[in-house]
Write a protein that holds these residues in place. Structure first.
Motif, PDB file in Angstrom:
ATOM      1  N   PRO A 192      -2.694  -4.913   4.192  1.00 24.69           N
ATOM      2  CA  PRO A 192      -1.476  -5.618   4.129  1.00 24.69           C
ATOM      3  C   PRO A 192      -1.419  -6.589   5.323  1.00 24.69           C
ATOM      4  O   PRO A 192      -0.992  -7.819   5.225  1.00 24.69           O
ATOM      5  CB  PRO A 192      -0.388  -4.801   4.081  1.00 24.69           C
ATOM      6  CG  PRO A 192      -1.019  -3.472   3.206  1.00 24.69           C
ATOM      7  CD  PRO A 192      -2.244  -3.592   4.069  1.00 24.69           C
ATOM      8  N   ALA A 193      -1.890  -6.020   6.398  1.00 28.72           N
ATOM      9  CA  ALA A 193      -1.779  -6.929   7.745  1.00 28.72           C
ATOM     10  C   ALA A 193      -2.909  -8.182   7.682  1.00 28.72           C
ATOM     11  O   ALA A 193      -2.563  -9.219   7.845  1.00 28.72           O
ATOM     12  CB  ALA A 193      -2.069  -6.167   8.958  1.00 28.72           C
ATOM     13  N   ALA A 207       5.988  -0.775  -0.666  1.00 26.83           N
ATOM     14  CA  ALA A 207       5.029   0.638  -0.416  1.00 26.83           C
ATOM     15  C   ALA A 207       5.719   1.640  -0.897  1.00 26.83           C
ATOM     16  O   ALA A 207       6.831   1.815  -1.446  1.00 26.83           O
ATOM     17  CB  ALA A 207       4.990   0.453   1.203  1.00 26.83           C
ATOM     18  N   GLU A 250       0.826  -1.163   0.037  1.00 31.14           N
ATOM     19  CA  GLU A 250      -0.265   0.002  -0.071  1.00 31.14           C
ATOM     20  C   GLU A 250       1.077   1.076  -0.081  1.00 31.14           C
ATOM     21  O   GLU A 250       2.108   1.166   0.080  1.00 31.14           O
ATOM     22  CB  GLU A 250      -0.757   0.024   1.252  1.00 31.14           C
ATOM     23  CG  GLU A 250      -0.180   0.142   2.510  1.00 31.14           C
ATOM     24  CD  GLU A 250      -1.125   0.065   3.643  1.00 31.14           C
ATOM     25  OE1 GLU A 250      -2.471   0.311   3.479  1.00 31.14           O
ATOM     26  OE2 GLU A 250      -0.606  -0.186   4.731  1.00 31.14           O
ATOM     27  N   ILE A 274       3.422   1.891   4.819  1.00 30.89           N
ATOM     28  CA  ILE A 274       3.521   0.950   5.894  1.00 30.89           C
ATOM     29  C   ILE A 274       3.705   1.620   7.180  1.00 30.89           C
ATOM     30  O   ILE A 274       4.965   1.988   7.400  1.00 30.89           O
ATOM     31  CB  ILE A 274       4.627  -0.267   5.729  1.00 30.89           C
ATOM     32  CG1 ILE A 274       4.276  -0.929   4.075  1.00 30.89           C
ATOM     33  CG2 ILE A 274       4.608  -1.329   6.720  1.00 30.89           C
ATOM     34  CD1 ILE A 274       3.087  -1.692   4.128  1.00 30.89           C
ATOM     35  N   LYS A 288      -4.889  -2.920   8.734  1.00 30.75           N
ATOM     36  CA  LYS A 288      -5.155  -2.402   7.210  1.00 30.75           C
ATOM     37  C   LYS A 288      -4.829  -3.509   6.488  1.00 30.75           C
ATOM     38  O   LYS A 288      -4.395  -4.699   6.790  1.00 30.75           O
ATOM     39  CB  LYS A 288      -4.312  -1.273   6.908  1.00 30.75           C
ATOM     40  CG  LYS A 288      -4.571   0.110   7.679  1.00 30.75           C
ATOM     41  CD  LYS A 288      -3.894   1.285   7.229  1.00 30.75           C
ATOM     42  CE  LYS A 288      -4.117   1.830   5.893  1.00 30.75           C
ATOM     43  NZ  LYS A 288      -3.412   2.898   5.459  1.00 30.75           N
ATOM     44  N   GLN A 296      -0.565   2.358  11.399  1.00 31.81           N
ATOM     45  CA  GLN A 296      -2.140   1.965  11.003  1.00 31.81           C
ATOM     46  C   GLN A 296      -2.015   0.647  10.165  1.00 31.81           C
ATOM     47  O   GLN A 296      -3.076  -0.014  10.485  1.00 31.81           O
ATOM     48  CB  GLN A 296      -2.522   2.963  10.164  1.00 31.81           C
ATOM     49  CG  GLN A 296      -2.903   4.495  10.879  1.00 31.81           C
ATOM     50  CD  GLN A 296      -3.386   5.453   9.861  1.00 31.81           C
ATOM     51  OE1 GLN A 296      -4.215   5.137   9.084  1.00 31.81           O
ATOM     52  NE2 GLN A 296      -3.599   6.408  10.429  1.00 31.81           N
ATOM     53  N   THR A 297      -1.043   0.058   9.736  1.00 37.09           N
ATOM     54  CA  THR A 297      -0.972  -1.092   8.817  1.00 37.09           C
ATOM     55  C   THR A 297      -1.041  -2.043  10.024  1.00 37.09           C
ATOM     56  O   THR A 297      -1.735  -2.950   9.746  1.00 37.09           O
ATOM     57  CB  THR A 297       0.256  -1.217   8.332  1.00 37.09           C
ATOM     58  OG1 THR A 297       0.409  -0.269   7.284  1.00 37.09           O
ATOM     59  CG2 THR A 297       0.478  -2.398   7.179  1.00 37.09           C
ATOM     60  N   SER A 320       8.013   3.271   4.023  1.00 35.37           N
ATOM     61  CA  SER A 320       7.680   2.453   5.378  1.00 35.37           C
ATOM     62  C   SER A 320       8.475   3.258   6.560  1.00 35.37           C
ATOM     63  O   SER A 320       9.446   3.922   6.439  1.00 35.37           O
ATOM     64  CB  SER A 320       8.351   1.465   5.106  1.00 35.37           C
ATOM     65  OG  SER A 320       8.416   0.560   6.579  1.00 35.37           O
ATOM     66  N   LEU A 332       4.475  -8.008  11.429  1.00 37.96           N
ATOM     67  CA  LEU A 332       3.411  -8.584  10.129  1.00 37.96           C
ATOM     68  C   LEU A 332       3.754  -9.708   9.232  1.00 37.96           C
ATOM     69  O   LEU A 332       3.344  -9.902   8.320  1.00 37.96           O
ATOM     70  CB  LEU A 332       3.499  -7.228   9.105  1.00 37.96           C
ATOM     71  CG  LEU A 332       2.635  -5.857   9.630  1.00 37.96           C
ATOM     72  CD1 LEU A 332       3.022  -4.723   8.753  1.00 37.96           C
ATOM     73  CD2 LEU A 332       1.084  -6.231   9.829  1.00 37.96           C
ATOM     74  N   ALA A 353       6.151  -7.027   1.051  1.00 40.93           N
ATOM     75  CA  ALA A 353       5.602  -5.925   0.856  1.00 40.93           C
ATOM     76  C   ALA A 353       6.171  -4.849   0.215  1.00 40.93           C
ATOM     77  O   ALA A 353       7.372  -4.493   0.185  1.00 40.93           O
ATOM     78  CB  ALA A 353       5.141  -5.277   2.409  1.00 40.93           C
TER      79      ALA A 353
END
Length: 384
Positions: free
Chosen positions: A316-317, A332, A303, A306, A314, A309-310, A335, A345, A330
């Motif tokens: 990806p989690a 992004a 997203e 990262i 969110k 909030q991830t 990050s 994660l 991941a």
């Protein structure tokens, strides 16, 4: 006898969210896949890519459903300030996906000028009416990205609710109009009671108060401190009037987690009997993520950012949680999580666009896509 090592074959599932302000989830997946495939054919092996653009109930939800096989249907609705906009829904014959962002979202404001008191959710109600005309078994309502804080008054107006002021004049739904409501008349819409309504959202805010829609999200929509106070008081008036109109649980639903999503559209959906679900998990189920990941060796998600909030659930989690023991990468824009926290994660590696350029790619789709292709090639090379 030839003892040469046989070329490797790696199956990847590319399942990202959008890079907000830059690329849709589909564009992110396409760019990564192009890079991954360019690493193939060098004699060392081949990377096979399955693309699954995702959404979490915010903007891009219709696009994600279409990418997974739903049919896109277009419909013209009133935008956030009343102008005509071309909206779309996704429909597979049983389930319709509708979203706030492409009907009355922030991105649809003329010249990008905020209208915190005058923006309306009416267009979202109009697209729900269109979806109902297709006789779906259920409608999934994706609530992210709204321009309004009208408690869903505009949406309800489109769905047959009549709001009138002290002089009996019909009110057009908006944050400003909430305070002018004196009477409410509702017309029965049988299709609504025959259709399962699902709110896909990971927003947990109540309708009003210190953590409510005006206080938390109003400033993002251009609301001044005075506007925030006025909107909060107007929503309190709205709750009172809905109670008087026969909604016995109007006050209780205003306190419900998620009632404050999309400027209070979440509240109006709850009044209509909608069920609220986690946006990330619901869309992973809707798009058949579990089956698709079972056919791959590695999952690539991502997203725009990262960050903390991830970690709080969110997309990806949710992808990482469902991917099992297979490696998860991941990608992004940036990050904010240090390497030692990747394990929270279950991430094998995090790639960011910021590592590949000194320029700001967040508003530059061409640069973002080019960087994703480079990252995809690096990932592909590392896999073979």
């Amino acid at each position: 006898m030839n003892n040469a090592t046989a070329p490797k074959s790696v199956r990847t599932l590319i399942a990202p969210d959008k890079f907000k302000g830059s690329l849709t989830a589909g564009e992110v997946a396409d760019a990564l896949a192009a890079g991954l495939r360019s690493a193939s054919g060098t004699g060392t092996g081949t990377v096979h890519c399955e693309l699954l653009p995702l959404a979490d109930g915010g903007d891009g939800s219709v696009d994600a459903a279409v990418a997974s096989g739903f049919i896109r249907r277009h419909y013209t609705v009133a935008g956030p300030t009343g102008q005509h906009v071309q909206a779309s829904i996704a429909f597979d014959g049983t389930t319709a996906v509708v979203e706030v962002a492409n009907t009355c979202g922030l991105a649809l404001l003329p010249d990008g000028t905020p209208e915190p008191l005058n923006a309306s959710s009416r267009g979202f109600g109009e697209v729900i009416l269109f979806a109902l005309s297709l006789h779906p078994a259920r409608i999934v309502m994706a609530l992210g990205g709204s321009a309004s804080t009208d408690g869903g008054m505009g949406m309800l107006t489109a769905l047959g609710y009549s709001f009138r002021d002290a002089d009996g004049r019909q009110l057009y739904g908006s944050g400003r109009a909430l305070a002018q409501i004196q009477s409410i008349h509702r017309t029965a819409l049988p299709e609504l009671s025959d259709t399962e309504l699902i709110v896909a959202s990971d927003v947990h805010n109540p309708l009003r108060g210190a953590h409510g829609a005006p206080a938390v999200f109003g400033p993002q929509k251009g609301a001044s401190p005075e506007d925030v106070t006025a909107l909060d008081q107007a929503l309190e008036h709205f709750i009172t009037k809905m109670t008087e109109a026969g909604f016995a649980d109007a006050a209780a639903l205003a306190l419900h987690e998620g009632a404050g999503s999309a400027g209070g559209i979440g509240y109006a959906c709850l009044l209509l009997g909608a069920t609220q679900v986690s946006g990330a998990d619901y869309f992973l189920d809707l798009l058949d993520f579990n089956t698709r990941k079972d056919n791959c060796d590695i999952v690539i998600t991502g997203e725009g950012s990262i960050d903390e909030q991830t970690l709080n659930g969110k997309l990806p989690a949710a992808v990482a949680r469902r991917s099992g023991e297979r490696p998860i990468i991941a990608v992004a824009g940036r990050s904010l999580l240090p390497r030692e926290r990747w394990s929270e994660l279950a991430l094998t590696r995090v790639y960011t666009l910021a590592e590949y350029t000194d320029q700001d790619s967040s508003q530059d789709p061409d640069l973002s896509a080019a960087l994703l292709r480079r990252i995809g090639k690096h990932i592909g090379t590392s896999l073979l």
